[in-house]
Design a protein around this motif. Sequence first.
Motif, PDB file in Angstrom:
ATOM      1  N   ASN A 107       0.829  -1.210   0.000  1.00  0.00           N
ATOM      2  CA  ASN A 107       0.000   0.000   0.000  1.00  0.00           C
ATOM      3  C   ASN A 107       0.864   1.260   0.000  1.00  0.00           C
ATOM      4  O   ASN A 107       0.535   2.256  -0.662  1.00  0.00           O
ATOM      5  CB  ASN A 107      -0.920   0.007   1.222  1.00  0.00           C
ATOM      6  CG  ASN A 107      -2.016  -1.034   1.116  1.00  0.00           C
ATOM      7  OD1 ASN A 107      -2.410  -1.426   0.016  1.00  0.00           O
ATOM      8  ND2 ASN A 107      -2.507  -1.508   2.254  1.00  0.00           N
ATOM      9  N   SER A 134       0.818   3.902  -3.029  1.00  0.00           N
ATOM     10  CA  SER A 134       0.265   5.225  -2.722  1.00  0.00           C
ATOM     11  C   SER A 134       1.095   6.317  -3.390  1.00  0.00           C
ATOM     12  O   SER A 134       2.323   6.324  -3.267  1.00  0.00           O
ATOM     13  CB  SER A 134       0.231   5.438  -1.203  1.00  0.00           C
ATOM     14  OG  SER A 134      -0.253   6.722  -0.897  1.00  0.00           O
ATOM     15  N   ASN A 164       1.748   7.635   1.672  1.00  0.00           N
ATOM     16  CA  ASN A 164       1.011   7.545   2.948  1.00  0.00           C
ATOM     17  C   ASN A 164       0.227   6.241   3.011  1.00  0.00           C
ATOM     18  O   ASN A 164      -0.180   5.701   2.032  1.00  0.00           O
ATOM     19  CB  ASN A 164       0.060   8.724   3.108  1.00  0.00           C
ATOM     20  CG  ASN A 164       0.827  10.028   3.308  1.00  0.00           C
ATOM     21  OD1 ASN A 164       1.808  10.050   4.022  1.00  0.00           O
ATOM     22  ND2 ASN A 164       0.361  11.097   2.661  1.00  0.00           N
TER      23      ASN A 164
END
Length: 239
Positions: A231, A235, A239
Amino acid sequence: MPLLTLLLQAETVQDTIAAANTAAATTTAAVTEKVSYLEFVLKGGAMIYPLILLLFFCIYVIIERAMTIRKLSKQDANLLNEVRSQLRAGRIENAALVCAREGNSSAAILKAGIQTIGRPISEIESVMEKTANIEIAKMEKGLGYLGLISGVAPILGFIGTIAGVIKIFHSISTTGNLNIQTISGGLYEKMISSGAGLVVGVIAYSGYHLYNMMIDSYTVKAEAQTLELINIIQSPDGN
């Protein structure tokens, strides 16, 4: 007079019996006190010796695995935050160095993913998954011995008991001497073998399943950590 003589004789016999019982009890207590736990266990027969070796080996594996699993499964709550900060600043090499200094499995998995940044996400996930499998294999090393001992030790103890019983009845058949003392004395000694095998088996069985539970728990955490890193990489702002 005859009645008085009989009463005196009866009292003498009672005193003699009481003295004999007291002496027997004292002798039995003395013998029991002199028998140490080791001597008692060694009465179990020849199978006691391999069971003792298995017990010491089992304890060694349990202690060694405890130290290794504790070291490898250690997780730093701030590690992922530091990696995120470095990746947001575009310092990929620094993020890898942050992981390298930890020296545990979580850091090794993160480092493997960081070093493949720039490749397709599926490839990053594959590399991290393979690294996780290697780290988990390190934790599981030696646990197979505990599983083997947990199955073999009770069987060895049972074999020792059966061999002892066969020996007892063979002796009875050849000598014709059948009494409860011979049978019970031989049986209690041979049952020590079964008891020892069960004790060793329970220790090995408990260690094997306890460590597998710990490794399974760590595996879930490692998968969650992998998703978090993916993730972060996907991102746009890190973040």
